[in-house]
Write a protein that holds these residues in place. Structure first.
Motif, PDB file in Angstrom:
ATOM      1  N   MET A 105       3.465   4.524   7.749  1.00 28.35           N
ATOM      2  CA  MET A 105       2.724   5.463   6.902  1.00 28.35           C
ATOM      3  C   MET A 105       3.339   5.554   5.509  1.00 28.35           C
ATOM      4  N   ASP A 106       4.668   5.547   5.425  1.00 26.79           N
ATOM      5  CA  ASP A 106       5.326   5.573   4.113  1.00 26.79           C
ATOM      6  C   ASP A 106       4.995   4.320   3.305  1.00 26.79           C
ATOM      7  N   LEU A 118       2.067   1.679  -1.102  1.00 29.89           N
ATOM      8  CA  LEU A 118       1.192   0.595  -1.536  1.00 29.89           C
ATOM      9  C   LEU A 118      -0.104   1.139  -2.128  1.00 29.89           C
ATOM     10  N   SER A 119      -0.656   2.180  -1.502  1.00 31.19           N
ATOM     11  CA  SER A 119      -1.881   2.787  -2.032  1.00 31.19           C
ATOM     12  C   SER A 119      -1.636   3.400  -3.406  1.00 31.19           C
ATOM     13  N   ALA A 120      -0.471   4.041  -3.576  1.00 32.64           N
ATOM     14  CA  ALA A 120      -0.135   4.623  -4.883  1.00 32.64           C
ATOM     15  C   ALA A 120       0.020   3.534  -5.938  1.00 32.64           C
ATOM     16  N   PHE A 121       0.645   2.410  -5.570  1.00 34.36           N
ATOM     17  CA  PHE A 121       0.793   1.301  -6.511  1.00 34.36           C
ATOM     18  C   PHE A 121      -0.572   0.795  -6.967  1.00 34.36           C
ATOM     19  N   VAL A 122      -1.474   0.621  -6.005  1.00 33.48           N
ATOM     20  CA  VAL A 122      -2.803   0.101  -6.334  1.00 33.48           C
ATOM     21  C   VAL A 122      -3.558   1.075  -7.235  1.00 33.48           C
ATOM     22  N   ILE A 123      -3.465   2.368  -6.930  1.00 34.96           N
ATOM     23  CA  ILE A 123      -4.163   3.370  -7.745  1.00 34.96           C
ATOM     24  C   ILE A 123      -3.634   3.372  -9.174  1.00 34.96           C
ATOM     25  N   PHE A 124      -2.307   3.296  -9.327  1.00 31.28           N
ATOM     26  CA  PHE A 124      -1.744   3.280 -10.675  1.00 31.28           C
ATOM     27  C   PHE A 124      -2.113   1.999 -11.414  1.00 31.28           C
ATOM     28  N   ILE A 125      -2.234   0.893 -10.684  1.00 29.97           N
ATOM     29  CA  ILE A 125      -2.691  -0.347 -11.314  1.00 29.97           C
ATOM     30  C   ILE A 125      -4.117  -0.176 -11.834  1.00 29.97           C
ATOM     31  N   LEU A 126      -4.968   0.440 -11.024  1.00 33.08           N
ATOM     32  CA  LEU A 126      -6.352   0.657 -11.441  1.00 33.08           C
ATOM     33  C   LEU A 126      -6.427   1.597 -12.640  1.00 33.08           C
ATOM     34  N   VAL A 127      -5.625   2.657 -12.610  1.00 33.17           N
ATOM     35  CA  VAL A 127      -5.618   3.595 -13.736  1.00 33.17           C
ATOM     36  C   VAL A 127      -5.124   2.898 -15.005  1.00 33.17           C
ATOM     37  N   GLY A 128      -4.035   2.138 -14.885  1.00 32.70           N
ATOM     38  CA  GLY A 128      -3.516   1.419 -16.043  1.00 32.70           C
ATOM     39  C   GLY A 128      -4.497   0.392 -16.575  1.00 32.70           C
TER      40      GLY A 128
END
Length: 204
Positions: free
Chosen positions: A18-19, A24-34
């Motif tokens: 889960m961690d 990984l989900s946070a990394f992907v979201i920040f990539i999308l935001v950036g």
């Protein structure tokens, strides 16, 4: 399920999974935001128009554009993963392809096939990292890299097939015709009793 079948599933392993998933989900979201912030900034200074004029002026017309794009994406895949290329580079290339009269469905499939090589070649190939994590210690990283080369070559051959045989992608699109004028969406009307607010007030 595999861990459960092997009777290795426990709370510590579940927490670790889960961690890792959350990170990984946070990394992907920040990539999308950036990527979105970069795109808006780039469009704000009319950078997309400069890129469009530059790519349209390439020698060779459509063929020159396709050769440049495929080589460019292949080289970028050595340093960027699928998400950065998909959300930053492709929005700059799609308008140019549309202006040159290229079928965008075929163009998208072509780029996806090309970008699949980013999972299999060094230094940032995710498939290589996964294999490195499960491979025995005696297996060298160089062996994994060399072992992935035939698969990269197969992807390149597939790119060539898609370029020289567009029907492999657009066959069903070209042979399936839908008359949009005959499409009707009927929404049933539901009569609600006492739906008039004035009547409700009078009843009260």
């Amino acid at each position: 399920l595999l861990a459960l079948a092997k009777r290795r599933l426990n709370l510590d392993l579940l927490k670790q999974a889960m961690d890792s998933t959350a990170k990984l989900s946070a990394f992907v979201i920040f990539i999308l935001v950036g990527a979105r912030v970069f795109s808006l900034t780039f469009y704000g200074v009319d950078g997309h128009k400069w890129v469009e004029e530059l790519l349209v002026a390439l020698p060779g017309g459509v063929v020159g554009f396709l050769i440049f794009v495929n080589i460019f994406i292949f080289v970028l895949a050595f340093f960027l993963d699928f998400f950065e290329i998909a959300f930053i580079i492709i929005p700059l290339l799609a308008p140019v392809a549309a202006k040159l009269g290229i079928d965008l469905v075929w163009f998208g499939v072509l780029l996806c096939v090309n970008m699949q090589t980013s999972f299999m070649h060094p230094p940032f190939g995710f498939a290589l990292f996964y294999l490195r994590g499960i491979a025995p210690p005696e297996v060298k990283s160089s062996d994994i890299y060399w072992g992935a080369m035939p698969w990269v070559a197969m992807q390149i051959i597939l790119v060539i097939i898609v370029i020289y045989w567009p029907g492999a992608v657009t066959y069903w699109i070209d042979n399936t015709k839908v008359d949009t004028t005959n499409i009707k969406i009927e929404i049933p009307q539901i009569e609600m009793q006492n739906s008039n607010p004035m009547r409700l007030m009078e009843q009260r």
